[in-house]
Motif scaffolding. Structure first.
Motif, PDB file in Angstrom:
ATOM      1  N   ARG A 271       0.844  -1.183   0.000  1.00  0.00           N
ATOM      2  CA  ARG A 271       0.000   0.000   0.000  1.00  0.00           C
ATOM      3  C   ARG A 271       0.886   1.241   0.000  1.00  0.00           C
ATOM      4  O   ARG A 271       1.970   1.227   0.552  1.00  0.00           O
ATOM      5  CB  ARG A 271      -0.887   0.033   1.248  1.00  0.00           C
ATOM      6  N   ILE A 272       0.388   2.293  -0.617  1.00  0.00           N
ATOM      7  CA  ILE A 272       1.138   3.546  -0.617  1.00  0.00           C
ATOM      8  C   ILE A 272       0.244   4.603   0.005  1.00  0.00           C
ATOM      9  O   ILE A 272      -0.950   4.652  -0.272  1.00  0.00           O
ATOM     10  CB  ILE A 272       1.541   3.928  -2.050  1.00  0.00           C
ATOM     11  N   ILE A 386      -5.253   8.702  -4.092  1.00  0.00           N
ATOM     12  CA  ILE A 386      -4.892   8.474  -5.499  1.00  0.00           C
ATOM     13  C   ILE A 386      -4.762   6.974  -5.773  1.00  0.00           C
ATOM     14  O   ILE A 386      -5.302   6.460  -6.755  1.00  0.00           O
ATOM     15  CB  ILE A 386      -3.550   9.181  -5.832  1.00  0.00           C
ATOM     16  N   GLU A 387      -4.065   6.283  -4.898  1.00  0.00           N
ATOM     17  CA  GLU A 387      -3.806   4.854  -5.150  1.00  0.00           C
ATOM     18  C   GLU A 387      -5.084   4.033  -5.082  1.00  0.00           C
ATOM     19  O   GLU A 387      -5.151   2.934  -5.607  1.00  0.00           O
ATOM     20  CB  GLU A 387      -2.778   4.304  -4.149  1.00  0.00           C
ATOM     21  N   SER A 389      -7.995   5.286  -6.108  1.00  0.00           N
ATOM     22  CA  SER A 389      -8.899   5.918  -7.083  1.00  0.00           C
ATOM     23  C   SER A 389      -9.982   6.765  -6.433  1.00  0.00           C
ATOM     24  O   SER A 389     -11.091   6.838  -6.938  1.00  0.00           O
ATOM     25  CB  SER A 389      -9.565   4.859  -7.971  1.00  0.00           C
ATOM     26  N   ASN A 391      -9.590   9.996  -5.884  1.00  0.00           N
ATOM     27  CA  ASN A 391      -9.232  11.382  -6.175  1.00  0.00           C
ATOM     28  C   ASN A 391     -10.376  12.059  -6.923  1.00  0.00           C
ATOM     29  O   ASN A 391     -11.213  11.385  -7.515  1.00  0.00           O
ATOM     30  CB  ASN A 391      -7.967  11.391  -7.033  1.00  0.00           C
ATOM     31  N   LYS A 393     -12.303  13.419  -9.886  1.00  0.00           N
ATOM     32  CA  LYS A 393     -12.223  12.859 -11.245  1.00  0.00           C
ATOM     33  C   LYS A 393     -11.535  13.810 -12.230  1.00  0.00           C
ATOM     34  O   LYS A 393     -11.005  13.375 -13.253  1.00  0.00           O
ATOM     35  CB  LYS A 393     -13.624  12.521 -11.747  1.00  0.00           C
ATOM     36  N   ASN A 396      -8.047  12.907 -13.355  1.00  0.00           N
ATOM     37  CA  ASN A 396      -7.746  11.757 -14.215  1.00  0.00           C
ATOM     38  C   ASN A 396      -7.055  12.170 -15.504  1.00  0.00           C
ATOM     39  O   ASN A 396      -6.011  11.639 -15.877  1.00  0.00           O
ATOM     40  CB  ASN A 396      -9.024  10.987 -14.551  1.00  0.00           C
ATOM     41  N   GLN A 397      -7.678  13.132 -16.172  1.00  0.00           N
ATOM     42  CA  GLN A 397      -7.129  13.509 -17.468  1.00  0.00           C
ATOM     43  C   GLN A 397      -5.803  14.249 -17.314  1.00  0.00           C
ATOM     44  O   GLN A 397      -4.875  14.022 -18.086  1.00  0.00           O
ATOM     45  CB  GLN A 397      -8.136  14.362 -18.222  1.00  0.00           C
ATOM     46  N   LEU A 399      -3.531  13.974 -14.997  1.00  0.00           N
ATOM     47  CA  LEU A 399      -2.436  13.056 -14.683  1.00  0.00           C
ATOM     48  C   LEU A 399      -2.108  12.176 -15.888  1.00  0.00           C
ATOM     49  O   LEU A 399      -0.941  11.891 -16.156  1.00  0.00           O
ATOM     50  CB  LEU A 399      -2.799  12.202 -13.467  1.00  0.00           C
ATOM     51  N   MET A 400      -3.140  11.778 -16.609  1.00  0.00           N
ATOM     52  CA  MET A 400      -2.898  10.976 -17.806  1.00  0.00           C
ATOM     53  C   MET A 400      -2.087  11.790 -18.821  1.00  0.00           C
ATOM     54  O   MET A 400      -1.142  11.288 -19.433  1.00  0.00           O
ATOM     55  CB  MET A 400      -4.245  10.536 -18.398  1.00  0.00           C
ATOM     56  N   HIS A 401      -2.444  13.062 -18.953  1.00  0.00           N
ATOM     57  CA  HIS A 401      -1.704  13.915 -19.878  1.00  0.00           C
ATOM     58  C   HIS A 401      -0.241  14.045 -19.462  1.00  0.00           C
ATOM     59  O   HIS A 401       0.653  13.981 -20.304  1.00  0.00           O
ATOM     60  CB  HIS A 401      -2.343  15.308 -19.938  1.00  0.00           C
ATOM     61  N   GLU A 403       1.482  11.991 -17.781  1.00  0.00           N
ATOM     62  CA  GLU A 403       2.150  10.712 -18.042  1.00  0.00           C
ATOM     63  C   GLU A 403       2.482  10.553 -19.531  1.00  0.00           C
ATOM     64  O   GLU A 403       3.586  10.160 -19.902  1.00  0.00           O
ATOM     65  CB  GLU A 403       1.236   9.558 -17.590  1.00  0.00           C
ATOM     66  N   GLU A 490       0.476  11.659  -6.598  1.00  0.00           N
ATOM     67  CA  GLU A 490       0.765  10.624  -7.593  1.00  0.00           C
ATOM     68  C   GLU A 490       2.272  10.361  -7.590  1.00  0.00           C
ATOM     69  O   GLU A 490       3.006  10.804  -8.481  1.00  0.00           O
ATOM     70  CB  GLU A 490       0.293  11.065  -8.979  1.00  0.00           C
ATOM     71  N   LEU A 493       4.004   8.475 -10.617  1.00  0.00           N
ATOM     72  CA  LEU A 493       4.182   9.322 -11.797  1.00  0.00           C
ATOM     73  C   LEU A 493       5.322  10.316 -11.570  1.00  0.00           C
ATOM     74  O   LEU A 493       6.114  10.594 -12.476  1.00  0.00           O
ATOM     75  CB  LEU A 493       2.866  10.053 -12.107  1.00  0.00           C
TER      76      LEU A 493
ATOM     77  N   ARG B 186     -12.387   5.261 -13.055  1.00  0.00           N
ATOM     78  CA  ARG B 186     -11.481   5.556 -11.947  1.00  0.00           C
ATOM     79  C   ARG B 186     -10.082   5.856 -12.480  1.00  0.00           C
ATOM     80  O   ARG B 186      -9.739   5.417 -13.589  1.00  0.00           O
ATOM     81  CB  ARG B 186     -11.433   4.385 -10.974  1.00  0.00           C
ATOM     82  N   TYR B 187      -9.321   6.564 -11.667  1.00  0.00           N
ATOM     83  CA  TYR B 187      -7.913   6.794 -12.021  1.00  0.00           C
ATOM     84  C   TYR B 187      -7.109   5.600 -11.558  1.00  0.00           C
ATOM     85  O   TYR B 187      -7.335   5.089 -10.462  1.00  0.00           O
ATOM     86  CB  TYR B 187      -7.403   8.058 -11.328  1.00  0.00           C
ATOM     87  N   SER B 189      -3.258   4.638 -10.765  1.00  0.00           N
ATOM     88  CA  SER B 189      -1.952   5.270 -10.609  1.00  0.00           C
ATOM     89  C   SER B 189      -0.882   4.462 -11.336  1.00  0.00           C
ATOM     90  O   SER B 189      -1.091   3.299 -11.677  1.00  0.00           O
ATOM     91  CB  SER B 189      -1.605   5.356  -9.133  1.00  0.00           C
ATOM     92  N   ILE B 190       0.242   5.107 -11.522  1.00  0.00           N
ATOM     93  CA  ILE B 190       1.372   4.423 -12.145  1.00  0.00           C
ATOM     94  C   ILE B 190       1.753   3.202 -11.309  1.00  0.00           C
ATOM     95  O   ILE B 190       2.034   2.125 -11.848  1.00  0.00           O
ATOM     96  CB  ILE B 190       2.578   5.387 -12.234  1.00  0.00           C
TER      97      ILE B 190
END
Lengths: 675, 259
Positions: A271-272, A386-387, A389, A391, A393, A396-397, A399-401, A403, A490, A493, B186-187, B189-190
């Motif tokens: 777990r984080i 975050i870990e 899910s 967070n 919403k 989402n985008q 953080l995806m961006h 990454e 995150e 990331l 859902r998000y 994480s890495i």
């Protein structure tokens, strides 16, 4: 007439020594038990290396503990506290003396019979009066002035303890004062408290005086042990834990703790982040014990000021209460916090909105007299959200961006240097692997893609050109520094971004890195591995101004009044207050005023991470609007900043407030190059 | 309830100035970042939510190369139990071929529901789901915005033209193509994606599946790809906000809108 020490008298046939030992042993056993129960959560807390730099830690202990340096930031409360604290230090010896006398092992007698004895007695008496006065003052202050920051604190406990301290002073005065009247020594030092006690008892008969003397002693001893055992139950635990907490305080600035101190590779972690009380580090648990509920943190917290559901003080109180419930003093639960808890900590006791309300500005940590940490705890709780899910919403985008494209906008890396052309900044050299440069200008995501921040980057380039600096940018090779990503929780990331940026930096030869954004500066300097030679542009140009390589020319007309807003990550987190002001003062004709809340008490603009993508519904006003108001109150019609996020937030606040005609936000470097 | 989700990895094209490749039949993809197809992301989320409520397993399937495993890992991190990648080698793929490959892959698996995205971000054909259902002989519904299993049936909500919703019952097993907005994905994480490496991901080579040459022959041929011509007629309105607003109202009125 000879006077027998109360402990050597007999009471209903029982020697006083028996009572003294009984009180002593009972008090000490109970105290040991309480401390043991409180030790359990600390023992099972996560690892936290705080045993380095002993000398630095000791110096801090002296400055902030013994000298109480942060106390007078709230002047009168600070003065009262210092008087009581120093009183405790001095009267501690007295308490040991009284207790050991009673036990029949007066270990301090030899010392008291030297020349130190009378001197100490005078000091003791003086401080008994000072402490008594301070307690009365503190009680009146709480009752009559009722400072807002005490709201939600345990008021009854505060009064009880102030009363108890006063009682300790009074019983000693009674004890010594009655002794005077019974048997006044021929030679004695100046003892104002004892004299005062004697004055009150003047005219009483011998029998009464004896009773007063005996009662004074026993009441003092009983009150002392009651007080000792009361401490670990509530906020006055700080009397015991504050000095250790100061010693183990965080020495580094600006950085965020790793996911776990004792696990290098995050892949090894199941777990984080922090979900339960037992996930906090032992030092963070000690923080909870140490909170005095003074409320200075919340009084300075910008999130709290604008009605967001975050109060650092309440956060700590809730977590301490929860910690006490998880490992209660009595009960079958044997000290393993985190197991079958009835209520989940993150989500129920501490709500998501509380956790996301923080801008990580650091005002709370700067203010706390006992150095309680907040940002690491909040980021740790964010990591858990975050870990799992949980967070918002909207992240989402973003953080995806980050990454996928290395920036939060999802813009292609190939366009990362397009700002040069778009803003007409050129010429700017774009580095390729193997290239070398003197100054590596780290533009970061906003400087590269956001129009407002792009113009700041252009001004910096103009500054480089004016001073003849050899500089270049990474362009498409650059990825976001990850400051935001890390503070959003995150961590995986963030580690990825570090890896990629470090890889790029290792293939380029440079003398130093200069950043536009204080956040990028902070994270490269404090979060990245090793020690990168990184400077914020204000530091860099302040040097150039000093050696006259950069000279702002055209004098301003002097009609405008400017004020400088300290960005949190330049000021509080990195202590850079002078460099930007040095640059500003070099501009001929610039009228500069300071806001009431400036430098280390600067009021956050709204922040450079979470707030860009997540709105907290409860807020009544934007932080930037409040800050603009502060600037106007200082008499300024221009607010200068050296951070793209402050710039964006202020610009927005001026527009939404309809203040376009009265206020203007100015980028520091933009102002310099315009002259 | 056992669910299979078919997913795809697509280039992230927003904010990018797309260029047509040398052959003129595709866009240049070498500098593009790749992500999970948006519709498929909703489909995975829906499958995982159904599994969380009703139990069973979720299997994610992707026809693609090794790089495409990234989206399978993401699906595993979101909660899928296992993943299958079908390696197409150098074969040219179109919706038809992909649907045939998927049909062959899924035929022997146990499932109550197959979910796909309505369409993919890159080609926007919206064919694969429906063709796959036909090939497997399944009941199917497209553009689904709600699923509620009821025994051996499911109540489904489908988006029709003009914002009309239609609720109907569908016999299971069935195939649904999932519309964006059905849920909030859902998000992951890495670290979540990295941890999902421990879950099962099997790879099947398309050549070993015994598909006929007909099944593997694309039925669509792209003749030409081009960027839309730049059109004229954009008018930049300048001035203070009230003047700009006035001009906009004027234009709207001129074009025949009553306001």
């Amino acid at each position: 007439m000879l006077m027998l020490h109360p402990a050597y008298q007999t009471y209903m046939g029982v020697p006083g020594l028996v009572f003294a030992w009984a009180i002593f042993l009972a008090g000490l056993s109970l105290f040991s038990f309480l401390i043991y129960r409180r030790w359990l959560p600390i023992r099972s807390g996560a690892a936290d290396p705080r045993f380095d730099s002993w000398w630095k830690r000791l110096c801090g202990l002296f400055t902030y503990g013994i000298l109480q340096k942060r106390q007078p930031r709230y002047l009168w409360a600070g003065v009262i506290h210092i008087m009581i604290f120093w009183g405790f230090l001095i009267l501690g010896l007295r308490s040991i003396d009284l207790v050991t006398q009673g036990l029949g092992i007066p270990i301090l007698r030899p010392l008291m019979e030297t020349r130190f004895g009378p001197l100490y007695s005078t000091l003791r008496d003086l401080f008994e009066l000072i402490v008594l006065g301070a307690c009365v003052w503190a009680i009146l202050r709480r009752a009559l002035i009722r400072p807002e920051r005490y709201r939600g604190s345990h008021q009854f406990e505060a009064y009880l303890v102030l009363g108890l301290i006063s009682f300790l002073m009074l019983t000693d005065m009674l004890y010594e004062g009655s002794a005077f009247l019974i048997d006044r020594p021929e030679q004695m030092p100046w003892l104002p408290a004892s004299e005062l006690g004697a004055l009150v008892l003047q005219g009483s008969d011998h029998g009464f005086l004896t009773v007063a003397h005996t009662a004074g002693y026993w009441l003092h001893i009983v009150a002392f042990f009651f007080f000792l055992n009361f401490l670990p139950l509530g906020k006055h635990f700080h009397i015991i834990t504050a000095l250790p907490n100061l010693f183990f305080r965080r020495l580094s600035r600006g950085s965020i703790k790793p996911a776990r101190w004792d696990v290098k590779d995050m892949d090894d972690l199941d777990r984080i982040g922090v979900e339960n009380i037992g996930d906090f580090t032992w030092k963070h648990i000690l923080d909870f014990y140490t909170c005095t509920e003074c409320g200075r943190c919340s009084d300075n917290c910008p999130a709290n000021a604008i009605g967001r559901p975050l109060s650092p003080k309440t956060l700590t109180i809730k977590l301490r209460d929860h910690c006490f419930e998880t490992v209660p003093l009595l009960g079958l639960k044997q000290g393993e916090p985190g197991e079958d808890e009835p209520e989940s900590m993150v989500g129920e006791i501490i709500s998501g909105d509380e956790i996301w309300s923080c801008t990580t500005c650091g005002a709370c940590e700067e203010e706390c007299p006992v150095f309680i940490e907040y940002i690491d705890k909040i980021v740790d709780m964010r990591r858990h959200l975050i870990e799992t899910s949980q967070n918002p919403k909207t992240f989402n985008q973003v953080l995806m961006h980050v990454e996928k494209t290395g920036n939060p906008f999802g813009k292609p890396p190939s366009k990362r240097a397009d700002w040069i052309e778009e803003t007409g900044a050129g010429p700017v050299r774009i580095l390729k692997k193997g290239d070398r440069t003197d100054v590596l200008f780290f533009v970061d995501g906003y400087g590269s893609y956001d129009p407002a921040a792009q113009s700041m980057a252009r001004s910096i380039v103009a500054g480089f050109h004016a001073a003849g600096v050899d500089f270049a940018i990474l362009g498409p090779l650059e990825r976001d520094s990850g400051h935001q990503v890390r503070r959003m929780g995150e961590e995986g990331l963030f580690q990825l971004l570090i890896e990629e940026n470090m890889e790029t930096l290792s293939q380029i030869s440079f003398q130093r890195i200069v950043t536009c954004d204080p956040h990028a500066f902070n994270t490269l300097k404090n979060d990245y591995p090793g020690t990168l030679p990184v400077m914020h542009y204000t530091e860099f140009f302040a040097e150039l101004v000093e050696n006259h390589s950069l000279r702002p020319q055209g004098p301003l007309d002097g009609e405008d009044v400017y004020t400088y807003h300290d960005p949190c990550y330049l000021g509080r987190h990195n202590g850079i207050y002078r460099a930007p002001r040095k640059i500003l003062r070099s501009i001929p004709g610039l009228k500069l005023v300071e806001m009431e809340r400036s430098q280390d008490r600067s009021f956050c603009c709204g922040g450079g991470d979470v707030m860009l993508w997540h709105e907290i519904e409860q807020e009544e006003m934007r932080m930037a609007e409040v800050r603009i108001q502060m600037a106007r109150e200082a008499g300024a019609n221009n607010i200068i900043t050296a951070c793209p996020f402050c710039f964006i937030h202020f610009e927005d606040a001026i527009k939404t407030g309809g203040l376009e005609d009265e206020m203007r936000v100015v980028d520091l470097m933009g102002l310099v190059v315009s002259t | 309830m056992n669910i299979i989700v078919c997913i795809k990895r697509v280039p992230l094209t927003q904010e990018v100035d797309l260029e047509v490749d040398e052959r003129g039949t595709d866009i240049r993809k070498d500098a593009l970042a790749y992500v999970i197809n948006d519709w498929d992301n909703y489909a995975i989320e829906e499958a995982v939510r159904l599994q969380e409520e009703f139990g069973g397993t979720v299997t994610a399937v992707c026809v693609g190369h090794e790089d495409d495993e990234e989206v399978l890992r993401r699906a595993l991190a979101m909660g899928a139990d296992r993943a299958i990648r079908v390696e197409p080698g150098n074969r040219e793929l179109d919706g038809f071929v992909v649907s045939r490959i998927l049909a062959k892959t899924l035929r022997d698996l146990e499932y109550d529901l197959i979910l796909t995205g309505v369409q993919s971000d890159d080609h926007n054909a919206g064919m694969v789901g429906i063709m796959l259902a036909e090939e497997l002989g399944l009941c199917h519904a497209a553009v689904v915005t709600g699923v509620e299993p009821r025994g051996d049936e499911a109540l489904i909500r489908v988006e029709l033209e003009g914002g009309v919703d239609e609720v109907s019952r569908i016999r299971l097993p069935a195939l649904l193509t999932i519309q964006t907005g059905i849920n909030e994905p859902r998000y992951v994480s890495i670290m979540g994606i990295r941890k999902a490496r421990k879950k099962e991901l099997s790879v099947i080579n398309v050549e070993d599946m015994g598909l006929s040459e007909e099944d593997l022959t694309p039925q669509t041929v792209v003749e030409e790809v081009s960027l839309p011509p730049e059109t004229e007629g954009a008018e930049m309105i300048e001035g203070d906000p009230s003047a700009v607003a006035g001009r906009i109202i004027q234009i709207i009125r001129e074009r025949g809108v009553n306001i």
